[in-house]
Every structure is written in C-alpha cells, then in structure tokens.
Design a protein around this motif. Structure first.
Motif, PDB file in Angstrom:
ATOM      1  N   ASN A  98       0.825  -1.214   0.000  1.00  0.00           N
ATOM      2  CA  ASN A  98       0.000   0.000   0.000  1.00  0.00           C
ATOM      3  C   ASN A  98       0.853   1.256   0.000  1.00  0.00           C
ATOM      4  N   ASP A  99       1.984   1.177   0.655  1.00  0.00           N
ATOM      5  CA  ASP A  99       2.775   2.384   0.836  1.00  0.00           C
ATOM      6  C   ASP A  99       4.203   1.980   1.179  1.00  0.00           C
ATOM      7  N   TYR A 100       5.088   2.965   1.296  1.00  0.00           N
ATOM      8  CA  TYR A 100       6.489   2.655   1.571  1.00  0.00           C
ATOM      9  C   TYR A 100       7.100   3.755   2.423  1.00  0.00           C
ATOM     10  N   VAL A 165      -8.964   8.531  -6.695  1.00  0.00           N
ATOM     11  CA  VAL A 165      -9.906   8.671  -5.580  1.00  0.00           C
ATOM     12  C   VAL A 165     -10.235   7.300  -4.992  1.00  0.00           C
ATOM     13  N   LYS A 166     -10.400   6.298  -5.875  1.00  0.00           N
ATOM     14  CA  LYS A 166     -10.709   4.949  -5.395  1.00  0.00           C
ATOM     15  C   LYS A 166      -9.531   4.334  -4.653  1.00  0.00           C
ATOM     16  N   ASN A 167      -8.358   4.864  -4.852  1.00  0.00           N
ATOM     17  CA  ASN A 167      -7.158   4.378  -4.158  1.00  0.00           C
ATOM     18  C   ASN A 167      -6.604   5.446  -3.220  1.00  0.00           C
ATOM     19  N   GLU A 168      -7.519   6.159  -2.600  1.00  0.00           N
ATOM     20  CA  GLU A 168      -7.131   7.266  -1.716  1.00  0.00           C
ATOM     21  C   GLU A 168      -6.042   6.848  -0.725  1.00  0.00           C
ATOM     22  N   GLY A 169      -5.018   7.660  -0.612  1.00  0.00           N
ATOM     23  CA  GLY A 169      -3.956   7.417   0.358  1.00  0.00           C
ATOM     24  C   GLY A 169      -2.873   6.473  -0.130  1.00  0.00           C
ATOM     25  N   LYS A 170      -3.152   5.755  -1.224  1.00  0.00           N
ATOM     26  CA  LYS A 170      -2.203   4.745  -1.698  1.00  0.00           C
ATOM     27  C   LYS A 170      -1.292   5.341  -2.776  1.00  0.00           C
ATOM     28  N   LEU A 214      -3.342  15.854  -5.332  1.00  0.00           N
ATOM     29  CA  LEU A 214      -2.516  14.956  -6.143  1.00  0.00           C
ATOM     30  C   LEU A 214      -1.038  15.215  -5.867  1.00  0.00           C
ATOM     31  N   VAL A 215      -0.493  14.423  -4.962  1.00  0.00           N
ATOM     32  CA  VAL A 215       0.854  14.661  -4.467  1.00  0.00           C
ATOM     33  C   VAL A 215       1.856  13.798  -5.237  1.00  0.00           C
ATOM     34  N   TYR A 222       2.404   8.832  -7.896  1.00  0.00           N
ATOM     35  CA  TYR A 222       1.581   9.876  -7.289  1.00  0.00           C
ATOM     36  C   TYR A 222       0.657   9.255  -6.253  1.00  0.00           C
ATOM     37  N   ARG A 223       0.171  10.125  -5.356  1.00  0.00           N
ATOM     38  CA  ARG A 223      -0.751   9.685  -4.313  1.00  0.00           C
ATOM     39  C   ARG A 223      -1.892  10.695  -4.228  1.00  0.00           C
ATOM     40  N   PHE A 224      -3.128  10.206  -4.112  1.00  0.00           N
ATOM     41  CA  PHE A 224      -4.251  11.099  -3.864  1.00  0.00           C
ATOM     42  C   PHE A 224      -4.465  11.193  -2.363  1.00  0.00           C
TER      43      PHE A 224
END
Ligand code: CA
Length: 228
Positions: A98-100, A165-170, A214-215, A222-224
């Motif tokens: 999910n993240d790193y 948006v469907k993968n918010e935070g990921k 959108l970071v 990128y990450r939302f």
C-alpha cells in the motif's frame, strides 16, 4: 477505541525498537518477527490489521514475502526500503504493497501513512459518491464538482482522477497508472501522465504548483490525499 494490531517484520533490532516505542505510544498493539519465515507464520496464525515489512530480510527476499502475503492477506502492507531503492519500491507497490517508507524515516510520517492506509478500507470503491474538502466525485454519473461547480473533465482526466480517488492514500506507480488508464502498451509513456496530472491539478487544486490532492512521490508515482 479498539487498538489496531501491527506486525513488524524486520531483522534490525534498532529499527524494531524504534517502531515498537513509536507505535505503542500511538495506541497500536505491536507484534514483531525478525525473519521472513517467522513473519509469515505469525501473519497467518493471527492476522494483524496492518503489516510493516522490511524488504531486506536475512532468510528471504522481502519481495517474495510480499507476494506470499498478498495471496491471502488483504489488509494494508507498508514496506521499508533502503535509500535509493526506488526500483524495489516500485516493484513492491506494483505487487500490492500500500505504501512505503525509506530508511531513515521520520516516525511521524510512518504513523500518518499507517493511519491513512487503515482509513482506506477495501470495498470503498463500491460507494457511488466521494466527497472531501470541496471535491465531489459521483462514480455513477461520472461527474466531478469542485466547491459545487461542475468541472469539465475529458474522459481520460475523469478515468485518471477516479482511479486516484478509489485508491485514496495509496501510492500509485507511473507504470500502474499508465497501464490502467492508457493500456499495457503505454507503460513507458510517462510524458502522457505528466501532461494529464498537470491538467487535473489545474482543475482540482487551489494552487496547482503546490498540490494538496494529487501529491508527487518523486521517482515513484503519485498519491491522492483525501483531506479531512
Ligand atoms: Ca533489514
């Protein structure tokens, strides 16, 4: 509030200690494994709410551990990588992490990313509406509003935004985004992505030069960020 259980799979004692202190003081219940083998057994016998997985383990490659876990474990997995390990990070994200975090990491950042991963529950894509900080997405009507004003998005811009948006935070990798939005033949066309990200930012961000939704994850994707 129920405390969330976290499993740390990491061979370095100092990092495990740092994680233990940080996470216990942030209301997590911490379980620790020092090898891949031990980690897989612990995750299977008592599945935690979230796993922190070091990619450099003594007995097995972390990428292979990730693949094994992802065959059945659906909760968030956050990987720990060494500096300049972008290729490893991208591989792991594409394999379902999910993240790193890159060592050395700031503990505040780790806790924030864990909370974000835990908030984004699987199945939220079935919710037909998304609303956050003045941004409204209606997945049934395929419309996007910013501060109640309907935005004019092209089909590709909408597809890209809906995916975020469907993968918010990921964190979504460049390859993943290009494959999902444009197709498998386009995974090296990162200029498409840059252009469309810039267009989307102009439409949804208050200041496109300092994006808050959108970071950019430098060198990765990128990450939302859904703001509260
Ligand atoms: Ca290690």
């Amino acid at each position: 509030m129920n405390k969330a259980e976290v499993l740390i799979i990491e061979d370095e004692a100092q990092i495990r200690k740092l994680l233990e202190i940080t996470l216990e003081s942030n209301d997590f219940i911490v379980n620790q494994a020092t090898t891949a083998k031990e980690g897989i057994v612990m995750a299977a016998s008592h599945p935690p709410a979230i796993i922190i997985l070091d990619l450099g383990l003594p007995d097995e490659d972390g990428q292979s551990v990730l693949k094994k876990l992802r065959q059945w474990y659906t909760h968030p997995i956050i990987i720990l990588s060494v500096q300049n390990g972008e290729e490893d990070i991208i591989r792991a994200l594409d394999a379902g992490a999910n993240d790193y975090l890159t060592k050395p990491f700031r503990t505040g950042e780790l806790v924030a990313r864990m909370r974000s991963a835990l908030r984004a529950r699987p199945g939220q894509e079935s919710n037909p509406l998304f609303s956050c900080a003045g941004l409204d997405v209606d997945f049934a009507l395929r419309t996007v509003k910013k501060d109640n004003e309907l935005l004019k998005l092209t089909a590709t811009e909408y597809t890209l935004l809906a995916l975020f948006v469907k993968n918010e935070g990921k964190v979504l990798t460049h390859h993943y985004l290009l494959r999902e939005v444009w197709g498998p033949g386009y995974i090296s066309q990162s200029q498409y992505l840059r252009v469309f990200i810039a267009q989307l930012r102009k439409k949804i961000e208050a200041n496109p030069n300092r994006p808050e939704f959108l970071v950019t994850e430098s060198g990765i994707g990128y990450r939302f960020v859904g703001k509260d």
